[in-house]
Write an enzyme that holds these catalytic residues in place. Structure first.
Site, PDB file in Angstrom:
ATOM      1  N   TYR A 140     -14.902  22.116  54.199  1.00  0.00           N
ATOM      2  CA  TYR A 140     -15.998  21.614  53.367  1.00  0.00           C
ATOM      3  C   TYR A 140     -17.254  21.545  54.208  1.00  0.00           C
ATOM      4  O   TYR A 140     -17.211  21.071  55.347  1.00  0.00           O
ATOM      5  CB  TYR A 140     -15.639  20.220  52.842  1.00  0.00           C
ATOM      6  CG  TYR A 140     -16.709  19.577  51.975  1.00  0.00           C
ATOM      7  CD1 TYR A 140     -17.000  20.091  50.705  1.00  0.00           C
ATOM      8  CD2 TYR A 140     -17.412  18.456  52.406  1.00  0.00           C
ATOM      9  CE1 TYR A 140     -17.964  19.498  49.906  1.00  0.00           C
ATOM     10  CE2 TYR A 140     -18.376  17.845  51.600  1.00  0.00           C
ATOM     11  CZ  TYR A 140     -18.650  18.380  50.351  1.00  0.00           C
ATOM     12  OH  TYR A 140     -19.604  17.782  49.556  1.00  0.00           O
ATOM     13  N   ASP A 166     -19.422  23.443  62.178  1.00  0.00           N
ATOM     14  CA  ASP A 166     -19.726  22.238  61.411  1.00  0.00           C
ATOM     15  C   ASP A 166     -18.997  21.074  62.081  1.00  0.00           C
ATOM     16  O   ASP A 166     -17.796  20.888  61.887  1.00  0.00           O
ATOM     17  CB  ASP A 166     -19.287  22.428  59.959  1.00  0.00           C
ATOM     18  CG  ASP A 166     -19.574  21.183  59.106  1.00  0.00           C
ATOM     19  OD1 ASP A 166     -19.877  20.117  59.686  1.00  0.00           O
ATOM     20  OD2 ASP A 166     -19.483  21.291  57.874  1.00  0.00           O
ATOM     21  N   LYS A 170     -22.630  11.976  60.012  1.00  0.00           N
ATOM     22  CA  LYS A 170     -21.713  10.838  60.185  1.00  0.00           C
ATOM     23  C   LYS A 170     -22.036   9.982  61.415  1.00  0.00           C
ATOM     24  O   LYS A 170     -22.915   9.138  61.356  1.00  0.00           O
ATOM     25  CB  LYS A 170     -20.279  11.342  60.190  1.00  0.00           C
ATOM     26  CG  LYS A 170     -19.989  12.112  58.865  1.00  0.00           C
ATOM     27  CD  LYS A 170     -18.552  12.189  58.492  1.00  0.00           C
ATOM     28  CE  LYS A 170     -18.299  13.146  57.347  1.00  0.00           C
ATOM     29  NZ  LYS A 170     -18.003  12.549  56.073  1.00  0.00           N
TER      30      LYS A 170
HETATM   31  N1  PMP Z   1     -19.438  18.984  56.666  1.00  0.00           N
HETATM   32  C1  PMP Z   1     -18.289  18.315  56.861  1.00  0.00           C
HETATM   33  C2  PMP Z   1     -17.293  18.835  57.850  1.00  0.00           C
HETATM   34  C3  PMP Z   1     -18.049  17.140  56.147  1.00  0.00           C
HETATM   35  O1  PMP Z   1     -16.890  16.478  56.322  1.00  0.00           O
HETATM   36  C4  PMP Z   1     -19.029  16.669  55.237  1.00  0.00           C
HETATM   37  C5  PMP Z   1     -18.837  15.394  54.433  1.00  0.00           C
HETATM   38  N2  PMP Z   1     -17.620  14.827  54.400  1.00  0.00           N
HETATM   39  C6  PMP Z   1     -20.195  17.401  55.078  1.00  0.00           C
HETATM   40  C7  PMP Z   1     -20.369  18.551  55.815  1.00  0.00           C
HETATM   41  C8  PMP Z   1     -21.261  16.966  54.122  1.00  0.00           C
HETATM   42  O2  PMP Z   1     -21.889  15.825  54.600  1.00  0.00           O
HETATM   43  P1  PMP Z   1     -22.629  14.828  53.580  1.00  0.00           P
HETATM   44  O3  PMP Z   1     -21.562  14.182  52.767  1.00  0.00           O
HETATM   45  O4  PMP Z   1     -23.340  13.891  54.489  1.00  0.00           O
HETATM   46  O5  PMP Z   1     -23.564  15.651  52.773  1.00  0.00           O
END
Ligand code: PMP
Length: 418
Positions: free
Chosen positions: A144, A236, A264
């Site tokens: 994701y 990511d 995060k």
């Molecule tokens: N990349 C990863 C690996 C994530 O786990 C997440 C959110 N869980 C995101 C991107 C998206 O971040 P956000 O929820 O702050 O938009």
């Protein structure tokens, strides 16, 4: 344990908010029942509006590596708020945060702050497309990268397929989906489409199909093939950055991506994320270059203060990653001999309700959702708050004690026999 107030409050929420939540997984659809509404948190604990207390292993889905309401972070936010919450003009603290990130991530020559992981990934892809003058993007099944169109694509099984969107309203014509941990499929796809691929984006340790570590050779192949075909490799590290190690998964695994996204932990629990990488790529961004990306609240002073406070705490406590690893290892070991597969890297862990090894989305999907839901509800009733889905990572924080883990292990052993 009564949760009547939560039930009523959730019913009320559904009258004003789609599904009653501002982010879908919070609604507990995967485990049944209604969510608990939280009124406060401290350290490793949260309390719901009925007054029930839970040991929290969600940690707001990753940011809270020091637990809730850490005194240093609260003090930093309070001090910043007194000086004004937003200016839309540069501050010195933003530079300081960028410097801390650069010092931890040598692959990031330049860092741009944004407000969410979605924004970071979406913007990293834009600059990658501009830099390579290509449109294609490869992502992996089960990973994701936020909810921007090019990433919101469900994986087909088996061979590489051009993905069909995961949600109505999404256009993702240039996205290619491949299985995680399959270097041969990747090499094959690059042979065929490499010249059109602007970027390959990957969670270097996957957390969004549950925890799935990269098998030996997978990320190495991504690095080699992207270099050969002139595509950019985006790690990511929104979850893994500052969680698995000070310098994230790329430091642990010794692989240098072209671009990295963070979120995060770097926001200390406030909305903050970042992307960055090689200078010649990031220099394409406005105002230095032509690639537009902006934000009214980007580098927000409160978020930057919270993030800096959290990162300073981590920096000042180099033993923290070893301690987190040990706490999580104790939890992991307690599942030995059960009919489950536990995947863990440092303080992120998933218990899959299957005996088969889990190495990609197909094997993760064998996890028995019904068994997981029963386990989840039993744990909730025992005062342990886990991610409400089989396909999520739980997070251990530095606020958890050995005693907390033992308590959790006892609850889990009872929950598993029910
Ligand atoms: N990349 C990863 C690996 C994530 O786990 C997440 C959110 N869980 C995101 C991107 C998206 O971040 P956000 O929820 O702050 O938009």
């Amino acid at each position: 344990m009564s949760r009547l107030r939560s039930r009523a409050a959730f019913r009320r929420a559904r009258r004003s908010i789609p599904g009653g939540v501002n982010s879908p997984v919070r609604a507990f659809r995967a485990v049944g029942g209604h969510p608990v509404l939280v009124r406060r948190g401290r350290g490793a604990w949260i309390e719901d509006i009925d007054g029930n207390r839970y040991l929290d292993f969600v940690g707001s889905w990753g940011p809270l590596i020091l637990g809730h309401a850490h005194p240093k972070i609260v003090a930093a936010i309070t001090a910043a708020a007194k000086k004004g919450s937003t200016f839309g003009a540069p501050t010195e603290a933003e530079t300081e945060l960028a410097e801390v990130i650069r010092s931890a991530f040598p692959s990031m020559d330049l860092v741009r702050l944004v407000s969410s992981g979605t924004e970071a990934c979406m913007s990293a892809l834009r600059v990658a497309r501009a830099f390579t003058k290509r449109a294609g993007v490869i992502k992996f099944e089960g990973c994701y990268h936020g909810h921007a169109d090019p990433f919101l694509v469900k994986a087909g099984s088996g061979a590489a397929t051009f993905g069909s969107p995961d949600s109505p309203g999404v256009e993702a014509d240039h996205t290619i989906i491949l299985p995680y941990n399959d270097p041969a499929a990747f090499s094959g796809a690059m042979k065929r489409w490499g010249r059109k691929v602007a970027a390959v984006i990957v969670e270097p340790v996957a957390g969004n199909m549950g925890v799935v570590p990269p098998l030996m050779g997978f990320l190495e192949t991504l690095r080699e093939e992207t270099r050969r075909h002139g595509s950019l490799l985006i790690f990511d590290e929104v979850i893994t950055g500052f969680r698995l190690a000070w310098g994230g998964a790329q430091t642990l695994l010794r692989i240098k991506p072209d671009l990295t996204t963070l979120g995060k932990i770097i926001g200390g629990g406030l909305p903050l994320a970042a992307y960055g990488g090689r200078r010649e790529i990031m220099n394409r961004l406005a105002p230095e270059g032509p690639v537009y990306q902006a934000g009214t609240l980007s580098g927000n002073p409160l978020a930057v203060a919270a993030g800096l406070a959290q990162l300073r705490q981590l920096k000042a406590d180099p033993g923290i990653y070893r301690r987190l690893d040990q706490l999580a290892a104790d939890f992991e070991d307690s599942f030995h001999g059960r009919d489950v597969t536990v995947n863990r890297v440092g303080s992120m862990m998933t218990v899959f309700f299957t005996k088969q090894p889990v190495t990609d989305w197909t094997s993760a999907a064998r996890g028995d959702r019904k068994k997981f839901a029963r386990y989840f509800r039993a744990m909730l009733d025992a005062g342990i708050y886990l991610p409400p889905s089989q396909f999520e990572a739980l997070f251990v924080s530095a606020a958890h004690t050995g005693g907390d883990i033992q308590r959790t292990i006892r609850a889990a052993s009872r929950a598993l026999v029910r």
